[in-house]
Design a protein around this motif. Structure first.
Motif, mmCIF file in Angstrom:
data_model
loop_
_atom_site.group_PDB
_atom_site.id
_atom_site.type_symbol
_atom_site.label_atom_id
_atom_site.label_comp_id
_atom_site.label_asym_id
_atom_site.label_seq_id
_atom_site.Cartn_x
_atom_site.Cartn_y
_atom_site.Cartn_z
ATOM 1 N N VAL A 217 -0.142 10.300 -9.781
ATOM 2 C CA VAL A 217 -1.028 10.857 -10.815
ATOM 3 C C VAL A 217 -2.456 10.954 -10.303
ATOM 4 O O VAL A 217 -3.150 11.958 -10.487
ATOM 5 C CB VAL A 217 -0.960 10.004 -12.097
ATOM 6 C CG1 VAL A 217 -2.056 10.426 -13.072
ATOM 7 C CG2 VAL A 217 0.405 10.134 -12.751
ATOM 8 N N VAL A 218 -2.920 9.891 -9.632
ATOM 9 C CA VAL A 218 -4.279 9.892 -9.075
ATOM 10 C C VAL A 218 -4.427 10.989 -8.029
ATOM 11 O O VAL A 218 -5.418 11.725 -7.997
ATOM 12 C CB VAL A 218 -4.608 8.514 -8.470
ATOM 13 C CG1 VAL A 218 -5.938 8.563 -7.717
ATOM 14 C CG2 VAL A 218 -4.661 7.461 -9.562
ATOM 15 N N LEU A 219 -3.432 11.114 -7.152
ATOM 16 C CA LEU A 219 -3.484 12.133 -6.105
ATOM 17 C C LEU A 219 -3.494 13.535 -6.698
ATOM 18 O O LEU A 219 -4.261 14.412 -6.269
ATOM 19 C CB LEU A 219 -2.287 11.956 -5.169
ATOM 20 C CG LEU A 219 -2.219 12.907 -3.966
ATOM 21 C CD1 LEU A 219 -3.435 12.712 -3.069
ATOM 22 C CD2 LEU A 219 -0.936 12.673 -3.179
ATOM 23 N N LEU A 220 -2.661 13.768 -7.709
ATOM 24 C CA LEU A 220 -2.608 15.078 -8.348
ATOM 25 C C LEU A 220 -3.920 15.413 -9.047
ATOM 26 O O LEU A 220 -4.412 16.539 -8.978
ATOM 27 C CB LEU A 220 -1.448 15.110 -9.351
ATOM 28 C CG LEU A 220 -1.229 16.434 -10.094
ATOM 29 C CD1 LEU A 220 -0.932 17.554 -9.108
ATOM 30 C CD2 LEU A 220 -0.093 16.302 -11.105
ATOM 31 N N SER A 221 -4.519 14.425 -9.707
ATOM 32 C CA SER A 221 -5.801 14.641 -10.390
ATOM 33 C C SER A 221 -6.887 15.021 -9.396
ATOM 34 O O SER A 221 -7.710 15.905 -9.646
ATOM 35 C CB SER A 221 -6.204 13.380 -11.154
ATOM 36 O OG SER A 221 -5.229 13.044 -12.120
ATOM 37 N N LEU A 222 -6.905 14.346 -8.255
ATOM 38 C CA LEU A 222 -7.902 14.648 -7.230
ATOM 39 C C LEU A 222 -7.738 16.072 -6.712
ATOM 40 O O LEU A 222 -8.720 16.793 -6.507
ATOM 41 C CB LEU A 222 -7.771 13.645 -6.084
ATOM 42 C CG LEU A 222 -8.769 13.794 -4.927
ATOM 43 C CD1 LEU A 222 -10.192 13.611 -5.434
ATOM 44 C CD2 LEU A 222 -8.466 12.787 -3.827
ATOM 45 N N THR B 196 0.826 -1.205 0.000
ATOM 46 C CA THR B 196 0.000 0.000 0.000
ATOM 47 C C THR B 196 0.855 1.247 0.000
ATOM 48 O O THR B 196 0.612 2.196 -0.734
ATOM 49 C CB THR B 196 -0.936 0.003 1.222
ATOM 50 O OG1 THR B 196 -1.749 -1.156 1.173
ATOM 51 C CG2 THR B 196 -1.811 1.250 1.232
ATOM 52 N N ARG B 197 1.894 1.227 0.860
ATOM 53 C CA ARG B 197 2.774 2.389 0.920
ATOM 54 C C ARG B 197 3.506 2.587 -0.399
ATOM 55 O O ARG B 197 3.664 3.693 -0.893
ATOM 56 C CB ARG B 197 3.761 2.233 2.082
ATOM 57 C CG ARG B 197 3.126 2.394 3.457
ATOM 58 C CD ARG B 197 4.197 2.618 4.510
ATOM 59 N NE ARG B 197 5.066 1.452 4.653
ATOM 60 C CZ ARG B 197 4.842 0.455 5.498
ATOM 61 N NH1 ARG B 197 3.770 0.472 6.269
ATOM 62 N NH2 ARG B 197 5.685 -0.560 5.578
ATOM 63 N N VAL B 198 3.916 1.510 -0.981
ATOM 64 C CA VAL B 198 4.626 1.607 -2.248
ATOM 65 C C VAL B 198 3.695 2.107 -3.346
ATOM 66 O O VAL B 198 4.029 2.967 -4.148
ATOM 67 C CB VAL B 198 5.241 0.239 -2.625
ATOM 68 C CG1 VAL B 198 5.785 0.284 -4.040
ATOM 69 C CG2 VAL B 198 6.340 -0.131 -1.643
ATOM 70 N N ALA B 199 2.406 1.603 -3.376
ATOM 71 C CA ALA B 199 1.459 1.994 -4.418
ATOM 72 C C ALA B 199 1.086 3.464 -4.311
ATOM 73 O O ALA B 199 0.914 4.152 -5.303
ATOM 74 C CB ALA B 199 0.206 1.121 -4.326
ATOM 75 N N LEU B 200 0.954 3.958 -3.066
ATOM 76 C CA LEU B 200 0.558 5.346 -2.867
ATOM 77 C C LEU B 200 1.591 6.306 -3.438
ATOM 78 O O LEU B 200 1.254 7.346 -3.990
ATOM 79 C CB LEU B 200 0.345 5.608 -1.373
ATOM 80 C CG LEU B 200 -0.075 7.029 -0.988
ATOM 81 C CD1 LEU B 200 -1.419 7.355 -1.621
ATOM 82 C CD2 LEU B 200 -0.138 7.179 0.521
ATOM 83 N N PHE B 201 2.845 5.967 -3.324
ATOM 84 C CA PHE B 201 3.903 6.856 -3.782
ATOM 85 C C PHE B 201 4.518 6.409 -5.106
ATOM 86 O O PHE B 201 5.569 6.887 -5.503
ATOM 87 C CB PHE B 201 4.992 6.973 -2.706
ATOM 88 C CG PHE B 201 4.510 7.670 -1.465
ATOM 89 C CD1 PHE B 201 4.387 9.046 -1.435
ATOM 90 C CD2 PHE B 201 4.146 6.942 -0.349
ATOM 91 C CE1 PHE B 201 3.928 9.685 -0.299
ATOM 92 C CE2 PHE B 201 3.689 7.578 0.786
ATOM 93 C CZ PHE B 201 3.573 8.957 0.821
#
Length: 311
Positions: free
Chosen positions: A49-54, A38-43
């Motif tokens: 890209v998902v975080l920036l889009s949100l 999870t930690r690896v996927a988040l960063f």
């Protein structure tokens, strides 16, 4: 305890101190693996890209969350407030230095309004403009694009179509003008009235010289000398002058109000009929002729040849 036993006990205690601490609540191998993933996927690249889009979506939409009608889908709710917008409120909003520029428009003439406004904007007088809407479609359209610069003065005329000159619809439309202008004068403002089938080629206000009550143009074709008089010209064959009401400047004086009241009276005395097909121009000229000829408190009138006015 023998010396040998004592040495054995000390060795055991030293071995215990050297052993690493053991987690009393160890993670299961499956949970620990999932947490690391999870930690690896988040960063990871996709996660960023998902975080920036949100963040972009929230940044765009959040400031508009409080705007009425944006997400309601009901445009009428956002514009309904203009139904109760009064002439006094509108005049106070647009007036600059005690002056308002007024036109009266219905929906079929919005393209003319656009051209007229462009020409006024080039002369830096657009903030003084008040559009008297003669139907609700025009009221909403103008205030949607230019909030506060349009007002409807009840009662609203019937559904508007592009009326021909001389028709009853045209008479009904134009007969409201002197009432609008009189109301603005009674509020204490100078008012410049324009038809919207004209444009400004220059600033007309420097031509409003002197301290007269009413300013307008004589658009007869005859060429006049540069030093022509600014009084009313002699009457024509019908016993009245041929002054154009397409551009009028009025000061909030007794004389100007008298001209507007006389204009209203003349239109009431000359209603439209199929035989006469009256319009507001003859009534305007009769009003000018009668008020200018009064011996007491006559209106101070300034007449300019059409070439004197840059329109």
């Amino acid at each position: 305890m023998s010396l040998y036993q004592r040495q054995q006990l000390q060795q055991q205690q030293q071995q215990k101190q050297q052993q690493p601490l053991v987690d009393p609540y160890p993670l299961s191998p499956h949970y620990a693996s999932s947490s690391r993933q999870t930690r690896v996927a988040l960063f990871s690249r996709i996660g960023l890209v998902v975080l920036l889009s949100l963040m972009v979506v929230l940044g765009v939409l959040f400031p508009w969350m409080g705007m009425p009608g944006l997400f309601s889908g009901n445009k009428d709710e956002a514009l309904a407030k203009w139904r109760d917008y009064t002439l006094a409120e509108a005049a106070a909003f647009v007036a600059k230095n005690g002056t308002i520029i007024v036109c009266a428009v219905s929906q079929p003439y919005l393209p003319f309004l656009s051209n007229w406004l462009i020409s006024i904007t080039r002369q830096n007088h657009n903030e003084k403009v008040l559009v008297v809407a003669e139907d609700y479609a025009t009221l909403y359209k103008v205030n949607e694009k230019w909030p506060g610069h349009a007002v409807l003065i009840p009662p609203a005329p019937d559904a508007q179509t592009a009326h021909k000159f001389g028709s009853q619809g045209f008479f009904n439309f134009t007969s409201r003008r002197p009432r609008h202008l009189l109301h603005i004068l009674e509020l204490g403002y100078n008012v410049m009235y324009n038809d919207v089938d004209m444009v400004w080629l220059a600033d007309p206000f420097p031509y409003m010289e002197g301290n007269h009550d009413v300013y307008f143009t004589d658009d007869m074709a005859a060429v006049k000398p540069l030093n022509h008089p600014h009084s009313l010209p002699p009457p024509g064959k019908k016993g009245r002058t041929y002054i154009c009401s397409c551009m009028i400047f009025l000061r909030p004086t007794t004389g100007a109000k008298k001209v507007m009241k006389k204009w209203i009276e003349e239109m009431q005395n000359q209603p439209w009929s199929k035989a006469r097909k009256s319009n507001d121009q003859p009534a305007f000229n009769w009003a000018l002729n009668k008020t200018a000829s009064e011996k007491s408190e006559k209106a101070k009138i300034h007449v300019a040849h059409v070439r004197d006015y840059p329109n």
